[in-house]
Write a protein that holds these residues in place. Structure first.
Motif, short mmCIF file in Angstrom:
data_model
loop_
_atom_site.label_atom_id
_atom_site.label_comp_id
_atom_site.label_asym_id
_atom_site.label_seq_id
_atom_site.Cartn_x
_atom_site.Cartn_y
_atom_site.Cartn_z
N LEU A 287 -45.61 14.05 -106.29
CA LEU A 287 -44.64 13.88 -105.11
C LEU A 287 -43.48 15.13 -105.27
O LEU A 287 -43.01 15.46 -104.11
N ASP A 288 -42.88 15.17 -106.46
CA ASP A 288 -41.82 16.25 -106.72
C ASP A 288 -42.58 17.75 -106.09
O ASP A 288 -42.09 18.70 -105.64
N ALA A 289 -44.06 17.92 -106.42
CA ALA A 289 -44.67 19.16 -105.92
C ALA A 289 -44.45 19.44 -104.69
O ALA A 289 -44.89 20.51 -104.07
N LEU A 290 -44.71 18.09 -103.77
CA LEU A 290 -44.64 18.54 -102.40
C LEU A 290 -43.55 18.99 -101.62
O LEU A 290 -43.37 19.46 -100.61
N GLY A 291 -42.39 18.86 -102.60
CA GLY A 291 -41.06 19.39 -102.11
C GLY A 291 -40.20 18.21 -101.42
O GLY A 291 -40.66 17.25 -101.64
N PRO A 292 -38.70 18.49 -101.17
CA PRO A 292 -37.91 17.42 -100.68
C PRO A 292 -38.46 16.93 -99.59
O PRO A 292 -39.04 17.45 -98.55
N LEU A 293 -38.23 15.63 -99.38
CA LEU A 293 -38.33 14.79 -97.87
C LEU A 293 -37.20 14.20 -97.63
O LEU A 293 -36.35 13.59 -98.35
N ASP A 294 -36.94 14.43 -96.47
CA ASP A 294 -35.74 14.04 -95.59
C ASP A 294 -35.72 12.53 -95.35
O ASP A 294 -36.73 11.87 -94.64
N PRO A 295 -34.87 11.72 -96.21
CA PRO A 295 -34.95 10.10 -95.88
C PRO A 295 -34.55 9.81 -94.44
O PRO A 295 -35.14 8.66 -94.17
N ALA A 296 -34.09 10.48 -93.69
CA ALA A 296 -34.03 10.01 -92.18
C ALA A 296 -35.20 10.36 -91.42
O ALA A 296 -35.20 9.59 -90.35
N SER A 297 -36.19 11.08 -91.93
CA SER A 297 -37.57 11.13 -91.10
C SER A 297 -38.79 11.07 -91.71
O SER A 297 -39.69 11.63 -91.37
N GLY A 322 -35.97 6.44 -102.52
CA GLY A 322 -35.34 6.26 -101.23
C GLY A 322 -36.03 6.35 -99.86
O GLY A 322 -35.34 6.77 -98.65
N LEU A 323 -37.14 6.04 -99.95
CA LEU A 323 -38.14 6.38 -98.55
C LEU A 323 -38.93 4.97 -98.36
O LEU A 323 -39.27 4.15 -99.44
N PRO A 324 -39.03 4.55 -97.25
CA PRO A 324 -39.85 3.49 -96.91
C PRO A 324 -41.27 3.66 -97.32
O PRO A 324 -41.76 4.82 -97.14
N VAL A 325 -42.06 2.64 -97.73
CA VAL A 325 -43.19 2.60 -98.43
C VAL A 325 -43.89 1.74 -97.75
O VAL A 325 -43.72 0.62 -97.25
N ARG A 326 -45.42 2.18 -97.47
CA ARG A 326 -46.45 1.18 -96.89
C ARG A 326 -47.68 1.25 -97.85
O ARG A 326 -48.26 2.34 -97.86
N ALA A 327 -48.12 0.21 -98.29
CA ALA A 327 -49.18 0.20 -98.98
C ALA A 327 -50.39 -0.21 -98.28
O ALA A 327 -50.72 -1.53 -98.00
N THR A 328 -51.14 0.50 -97.79
CA THR A 328 -52.32 0.41 -96.78
C THR A 328 -53.37 -0.57 -97.17
O THR A 328 -53.82 -1.28 -96.27
N ALA A 329 -53.75 -0.42 -98.59
CA ALA A 329 -54.61 -1.32 -98.93
C ALA A 329 -54.17 -2.87 -98.74
O ALA A 329 -55.19 -3.84 -98.95
N PRO A 368 -37.96 -1.97 -93.64
CA PRO A 368 -37.86 -1.51 -92.13
C PRO A 368 -37.55 0.00 -92.15
O PRO A 368 -36.88 0.63 -92.56
N PHE A 369 -38.26 0.61 -91.00
CA PHE A 369 -37.73 2.04 -90.74
C PHE A 369 -38.03 2.20 -89.33
O PHE A 369 -38.93 2.20 -88.64
N ALA A 370 -36.70 2.50 -88.53
CA ALA A 370 -36.64 2.83 -87.16
C ALA A 370 -36.61 4.19 -86.66
O ALA A 370 -36.80 4.50 -85.56
N GLY A 371 -36.47 4.91 -87.77
CA GLY A 371 -36.18 6.30 -87.42
C GLY A 371 -37.44 7.36 -86.98
O GLY A 371 -38.49 6.80 -86.88
N PRO A 372 -37.27 8.60 -86.42
CA PRO A 372 -38.28 9.43 -86.04
C PRO A 372 -39.26 9.74 -87.24
O PRO A 372 -38.40 10.05 -88.20
N LEU A 373 -40.15 9.82 -87.06
CA LEU A 373 -41.23 10.16 -88.27
C LEU A 373 -41.68 11.59 -88.14
O LEU A 373 -42.35 11.95 -87.04
N LYS A 374 -41.36 12.30 -89.19
CA LYS A 374 -41.63 13.80 -89.33
C LYS A 374 -42.54 14.26 -90.51
O LYS A 374 -43.27 15.37 -90.31
N GLN A 375 -42.52 13.21 -91.48
CA GLN A 375 -43.16 13.94 -92.78
C GLN A 375 -43.62 12.52 -93.27
O GLN A 375 -42.90 11.66 -93.28
N VAL A 376 -44.86 12.42 -94.00
CA VAL A 376 -45.49 11.38 -94.62
C VAL A 376 -45.97 11.74 -96.00
O VAL A 376 -46.92 12.85 -95.90
#
Length: 396
Positions: A287-297, A322-329, A368-376
Motif C-alpha cells: 500500500l505504501d508503494a502505491l503512494g498517498p491516498l486522500d482520505p476524503a476521496s 484512516g480509509l473506509p474498507v470493504r471486504a468483498t469476499a 460509512p463513506f459518502a464522499g466522492p470516490l476518486k481512488q481505490v
C-alpha cells in the motif's frame, strides 16, 4: 514517469452469486442487501453459488458449451461480456491484436468416474491393469483435455476470436495478481495496446471443497462476514465467480471513442512468508508503494478471504490508514484465481459511479463513506500466498 502510457479499463465482464454485469453488481453492493449463500448443499461448508446464466448469449454453439467444464463456461461467457462492454466484440481487426492473459486453475474432475474407479480398485485382482483399462475406457478425450488450464484461453479464442498473444498463469490467488500485473506492465512498456485479462472459478465442486478442506482452509457451519470469522477459527467460504477486463492504452481507446470505467495505475506484488507479522508487513509495504491516498476521496477494497491469521493481520494493517474498507469476499466469497481480477473490476465499477459500496457486517473497519470516490486501493491476501495491492483511479 510523466510520459508513461496510461492504462484504461474500457470493458468489464463480471459474474458471481450477485448476478451478471456491471449494473447488477453495483446495485447489489450499493444497496447493502447482503450475500447469497448456500449453507445446505455442501454442508458444513457455506458456498456462494453462481447466479443463473443464459450461456447462449455469449457462447451460442451448444457444442462449444458441452465440451467446456463449468469454470471454462463462466470464463468464456464473462470474456464475451467484457468485449461487448468495451465495444470490440466481433471487431476482427482489433481482436486480431488483442492480447490475452488468463488466471486459471487445473480443471475439474468427473466425480462419478472417479468414484467408480476407486470402488473397483478395492476388489480388482490386477489393480494396475484395471486402472489403465478404466482410464482408457471411461474418460472421453474432451473430458481429459478439459483438465488443461490453458483451454480457457483456447475457448475464448475459438468463441470470441481473440487471437493476439495468449498467456495462462496457474498458482491460486497469485495467478490472478500476475495476470493483471503483467498485462499492465506490457501496456506500460509498449508491447501491446489492448489486453483481455481475467480469470474464472467454480466453487460448486466436491473435489475443490475436499482440496481446501484437506488444507484446513474452509470455514464450517453458519456463514459470517470475513472480519467476523476469527473467533470461530476463520476460513474461506468459496464463491463461484469470473471477471475479465479490457485493459487499453489511453490513446488507443480515444482513437475509437471508447469511454473508460477507470484507470489502472499500479500493481505491487511480492512473496510473503506466513510467520507472525509477515502479512501485515506485506500489506503495509504494498500500500505504501502505491503512494498517498486522500482520505476524503479514497477507499480500500480488501481481498481478505477469512483465512487466519492472515485476515486478522490484514485488518490490523488497514485499520490505521484512516480509509473506509470493504471486504468483498463477505459478499461474493473466495474466488481464488479470479479474486484479484474480480476486485479490480469492482473497484472500477465503483469509481465509474463515483460512490463506494455500502458497508457490510458489524466491524467498524467498514466505515460509512459518502464522499466522492476518486481512488481505490485493491489488496490481495491469498489464503496461503498471493499478497499484492493495486491502485485504480477515476478518469476525469
Amino acid at each position: 514517469m510523466p510520459d508513461r502510457r496510461e492504462a484504461w479499463i474500457t470493458g468489464i465482464g463480471l459474474v458471481s452469486s450477485l448476478g451478471e454485469g456491471v449494473d447488477a453488481h453495483y446495485e447489489a453492493l450499493a444497496s447493502g442487501a447482503g450475500p447469497k449463500v448456500d449453507e445446505t448443499r455442501f454442508a458444513p461448508y457455506p458456498v456462494h453459488p453462481m447466479a443463473p446464466l443464459d450461456l447462449d448469449k455469449q457462447i451460442p454453439k451448444r457444442g462449444d458449451q458441452r465440451q467446456m467444464e463449468p469454470w471454462q463456461r463462466y470464463g468464456t461467457y464473462t470474456a464475451g461480456l467484457a468485449l461487448e462492454s468495451a465495444g470490440i466484440k466481433g471487431n476482427t481487426e482489433i481482436l486480431s491484436r488483442t492480447h490475452m492473459i488468463v488466471a486459471a486453475g487445473g480443471g475439474e474432475r468427473d466425480n462419478s468416474v472417479d468414484i467408480k474407479i476407486l470402488d473397483g480398485l478395492r476388489t480388482a485382482g490386477n489393480k494396475g491393469q484395471f486402472l489403465n483399462e478404466r482410464l482408457m475406457g471411461d474418460l472421453r478425450p474432451t473430458l481429459f483435455l478439459a483438465q488443461l488450464s490453458n483451454l480457457l484461453a483456447g475457448n475464448i479464442s475459438i468463441v470470441h476470436g481473440v487471437v493476439g498473444s495468449s498467456r495462462t498463469f496457474m498458482g491460486e490467488e497469485a495467478s490472478g495478481v500476475d495476470a493483471v500485473r503483467i498485462a499492465l506492465s506490457r501496456l506500460h512498456g509498449g508491447t501491446g495496446d489492448i489486453f483481455l485479462v481475467g480469470g474464472a472459478f467454480n466453487a460448486e465442486r466436491e473435489d475443490m471443497l475436499l482440496l481446501f478442506e484437506l488444507g484446513g482452509a474452509l470455514m464450517h457451519g453458519a456463514y459470517a462476514p470475513v472480519w467476523e470469522r476469527a473467533a470461530g477459527g476463520g476460513g474461506l467460504a468459496l464463491g463461484s465467480m469470473a471477471a475479465f477486463l479490457v485493459l487499453e492504452e489511453k490513446a488507443h481507446a480515444e482513437a475509437r471513442a471508447a469511454k473508460p470505467f477507470a484507470r489502472l495505475a499500479s500493481v505491487q506484488s511480492g512473496r510473503s512468508r506466513r510467520n507472525a507479522g509477515d502479512v501485515a508487513a506485506a500489506v503495509t509495504s504494498h500500500l505504501d508503494a502505491l503512494g498517498p491516498l486522500d482520505p476524503a476521496s479514497s477507499a480500500i477494497l480488501s481481498g481478505a478471504v477469512g483465512a487466519e491469521t492472515a485476515t486478522s493481520e490484514e485488518r490490523a494493517a488497514l485499520a490505521g490508514r484512516g480509509l473506509p474498507v470493504r471486504a468483498t469476499a463477505s459478499l461474493i466469497g473466495a474466488g481464488i484465481e479470479s479474486q484479484f481480477p474480480v476486485n479490480i473490476a469492482l473497484a472500477a465499477i465503483a469509481l465509474s459511479k463515483g460512490k463506494l459500496f455500502a458497508p457490510f457486517g458489524a466491524d467498524a473497519i467498514e466505515a460509512p463513506f459518502a464522499g466522492p470516490l476518486k481512488q481505490v486501493a485493491v489488496t490481495s491476501v491469498g489464503h496461503w500466498r498471493g499478497e499484492a495491492a493495486a491502485l485504480v483511479e477515476a478518469v476525469d
